[in-house]
Write a protein that holds these residues in place. Structure first.
Motif, PDB file in Angstrom:
ATOM      1  N   LEU B 105      40.204 -13.609  51.071  1.00 35.12           N
ATOM      2  CA  LEU B 105      39.980 -14.425  52.414  1.00 35.12           C
ATOM      3  C   LEU B 105      38.656 -15.103  52.202  1.00 35.12           C
ATOM      4  CD1 LEU B 105      41.517 -12.380  55.321  1.00 35.12           C
ATOM      5  CD2 LEU B 105      42.445 -14.575  54.199  1.00 35.12           C
ATOM      6  N   LEU B 106      37.831 -14.210  51.476  1.00 35.76           N
ATOM      7  CA  LEU B 106      36.372 -14.883  51.557  1.00 35.76           C
ATOM      8  C   LEU B 106      36.396 -16.063  50.204  1.00 35.76           C
ATOM      9  CD1 LEU B 106      34.180 -11.600  51.575  1.00 35.76           C
ATOM     10  CD2 LEU B 106      34.065 -13.673  53.380  1.00 35.76           C
ATOM     11  N   ALA B 107      37.401 -15.914  49.286  1.00 38.64           N
ATOM     12  CA  ALA B 107      37.351 -16.657  48.266  1.00 38.64           C
ATOM     13  C   ALA B 107      37.492 -18.531  48.938  1.00 38.64           C
ATOM     14  CB  ALA B 107      38.425 -16.574  47.318  1.00 38.64           C
ATOM     15  N   PRO B 108      36.587 -19.364  48.354  1.00 38.47           N
ATOM     16  CA  PRO B 108      36.623 -20.568  48.637  1.00 38.47           C
ATOM     17  C   PRO B 108      37.870 -21.197  48.419  1.00 38.47           C
ATOM     18  CG  PRO B 108      35.624 -20.576  46.793  1.00 38.47           C
ATOM     19  CD  PRO B 108      35.878 -19.196  46.950  1.00 38.47           C
ATOM     20  N   VAL B 109      39.005 -20.891  49.043  1.00 35.84           N
ATOM     21  CA  VAL B 109      40.341 -21.507  48.569  1.00 35.84           C
ATOM     22  C   VAL B 109      40.917 -21.668  49.951  1.00 35.84           C
ATOM     23  CG1 VAL B 109      40.464 -20.635  46.316  1.00 35.84           C
ATOM     24  CG2 VAL B 109      41.569 -19.303  48.126  1.00 35.84           C
ATOM     25  N   ASP B 110      41.691 -22.684  49.984  1.00 36.77           N
ATOM     26  CA  ASP B 110      42.814 -22.853  51.106  1.00 36.77           C
ATOM     27  C   ASP B 110      43.513 -21.632  51.444  1.00 36.77           C
ATOM     28  OD1 ASP B 110      44.195 -24.009  53.106  1.00 36.77           O
ATOM     29  OD2 ASP B 110      44.167 -26.153  51.960  1.00 36.77           O
ATOM     30  N   ARG B 111      43.486 -21.458  52.764  1.00 36.39           N
ATOM     31  CA  ARG B 111      44.271 -20.185  53.053  1.00 36.39           C
ATOM     32  C   ARG B 111      45.626 -20.216  52.854  1.00 36.39           C
ATOM     33  NH1 ARG B 111      41.371 -17.538  57.334  1.00 36.39           N
ATOM     34  NH2 ARG B 111      39.303 -17.228  56.300  1.00 36.39           N
TER      35      ARG B 111
END
Lengths: 232, 242, 54
Positions: B105-111
């Motif tokens: 969830l912390l990763a900078p990707v679209d959920r």
């Protein structure tokens, strides 16, 4: 503590009155049906409860969407109230259908589309409460509830269409195919009066119960919040 | 490479650096698959479980040739549904327990890339199980009609719908107190249409029904898939948000 | 003419179930409401005590 609004008290009284009238119309006023006899009289309540049950589930799905968009807890309370009251009414619908099925089709239960869809829907909403019970955080509970109410509301119509492919003996009372399935009947004008009044009466009772349940939800929230305050 | 070059490359692409949606999805799929192929925990559990279910059905329903005619599709779908829940539960519980979900969830990707990633890897597991169970079933019961392309297509469509809803619901159920028992209770009633439509369509194919006869369940299956993938995609954000 | 079958037993059962279910539901709302109000009162008194101590 907030006091009970006068409108709600009036609605309570009106609900009791219309329930009385609906019972009178169903039990005394409407003529006895010629093929099935007295048991046909449960039909008015069967339809009335089914109607508000369906309305409630649609309302629950819609308020689920509204909650997800607005994040307003009032929508969550509305949704819980709709699901709970509808689950109760749907239970009555299913039991009445079963009681009717026994003399009409000589069986307590048939796997016909409406009955099965009703049962599956009831299970979805029982699962809904089990889901909510397992979550402590109110925001998360509201979010998950909204998502599940939405999924349930979407899957129920598809369930109905799928099960219809299998087989049916449920009568179609409204519309002109009533002769298609066994156990159907055509309504006389007096029956129609009782029928439409039952729809009206259960709508009123539904609104009344919803109102009470929403108030209860508000109280619950207040107590939960106070508990947090006091323990800190 | 030295530290200075690293920082400059980061500065060049400050916070807005985001891998493309497709790339992010594939990264999650790759992570899941490679983890699974190393441990084989999940697949072996699902496979053994499926075998046991079929074994029990064999004796419980006395699957002789006459009975098989009518119940093959049902037996197969029940097996897949049970094995599927097992896999879904495990695949999401692993993320939750090891704290991987928070990392994802912390990763900078679209959920929703996370949703698709998880869904695709779950689907891959389910298809692998099916790819082993189906030939085995065909072998055990001499049911070669299983290998017609349209039958396999129905299996694929059904699995897609089941996994789409299942991935969403398993993301919910792992966050509750009663997580292990909750997933099937949540999933089965909502997945009734996809299971029944699949049984109807695949059963029809096994009994040499005409294409027109299975068209309706097939359409419903596609409708279900489309609606539920779209909805799961839209609401997944609300399910993982903290 | 065939006679109308006597199915009044089923009818009575049906109406009993309907009223009983609705009655129980109303009762449950009433009881929950009562309990919550009690909780609320205790909590409020606890809160006032806490603020006094401070």
């Amino acid at each position: 503590m907030q006091s009970k609004p006068i409108a709600l008290t009036i609605l309570d009284i009106v609900s009791i009155i219309v329930l009385g009238i609906a019972s009178y119309l169903a039990l005394v006023f409407a003529p006895t049906e010629a093929v099935m006899g007295d048991v046909q009289r449960v039909f008015y309540f069967h339809i009335g409860t089914a109607w508000v049950g369906l309305v409630g589930f649609v309302l629950a799905a819609v308020s689920g969407i509204a909650y997800l968009i607005t994040k307003d807890m009032r929508w969550d309370r509305f949704e819980v109230a709709a699901v709970e009251v509808s689950t109760m009414f749907f239970f009555i619908t299913i039991v009445l259908g079963s009681i009717w099925a026994r003399p009409a089709w000589n069986t307590w239960w048939t796997w016909d589309p409406r009955l099965t869809t009703a049962a599956v829907t009831e299970l979805i909403y029982i699962a809904y409460f089990m889901l909510r019970q397992g979550i402590e955080d109110p925001d998360k509970r509201a979010r998950f509830g909204a998502v599940y109410a939405l999924l349930g509301g979407l899957s129920a119509p598809i369930t109905f269409m799928v099960i219809r492919l299998f087989r049916t003996i449920h009568p179609v009372v409204i519309g002109n195919q009533s002769a298609e399935a066994q156990g159907g009947f055509s309504m006389t004008p007096d029956m129609r009066t009782a029928f439409f009044f039952a729809l009206f009466a259960f709508t009123i009772i539904f609104i009344d119960m919803m109102w009470h349940r929403i108030r209860l939800g508000g109280l619950q929230e207040k107590v939960e919040q106070l508990k947090l305050n006091v323990s800190i | 490479m030295t530290d200075t070059t690293k920082t400059t490359s980061l500065e060049k692409q400050p916070m807005e650096y985001r891998p493309s949606f497709f790339k992010a999805t594939m990264a999650i799929v790759q992570k899941d698959l490679s983890a699974e192929f190393r441990s084989r925990e999940l697949l072996s559990a699902m496979l053994v479980f499926s075998m046991l279910v079929i074994l029990i059905f064999n004796f419980a329903l006395e699957l002789d040739i006459k009975v098989r005619q009518s119940v093959t599709a049902g037996v197969l779908w029940t097996t897949f549904a049970f094995a599927g829940t097992l896999g879904l539960n495990r695949s999401m519980a692993v993320e939750k327990d090891r704290g991987c979900m928070d990392g994802l969830l912390l990763a900078p990707v679209d959920r929703s890339a996370i949703f698709f990633g998880k869904a695709i890897s779950n689907l891959a597991f389910m298809l692998i199980v099916e790819a082993i169970v189906l030939p085995l079933y065909a072998l055990l019961y001499n049911e070669v009609r299983i290998f017609q392309p349209s039958f396999l297509g129905v299996i694929l469509l059904g699995s897609i719908g089941y996994i789409a809803v299942g991935t969403l619901l398993s993301a919910m159920s792992v966050q509750t107190r009663t997580r292990d028992v909750l997933l099937p209770i949540l999933l089965f009633p909502v997945a009734v249409p996809v299971l029944l439509a699949s049984v109807k369509a695949s059963g029809g194919l096994l009994n040499n029904a005409t294409f027109a006869e299975i068209l309706v369940p097939l359409n419903l299956l596609i409708v279900y898939d489309v609606i539920f993938i779209a909805v799961a995609f839209m609401v997944f954000d609300f399910v993982v948000e903290e | 003419m065939e006679t109308i079958p006597d199915t009044s037993g089923y009818m009575i059962a049906g109406f009993v179930v309907s009223f009983l279910t609705m009655g129980l539901y109303v009762l449950s709302i009433y009881l929950r409401n009562k309990n919550l109000n009690q909780d609320l009162e205790t909590l409020l008194s606890l809160e006032t005590e806490q603020t006094k101590k401070k």
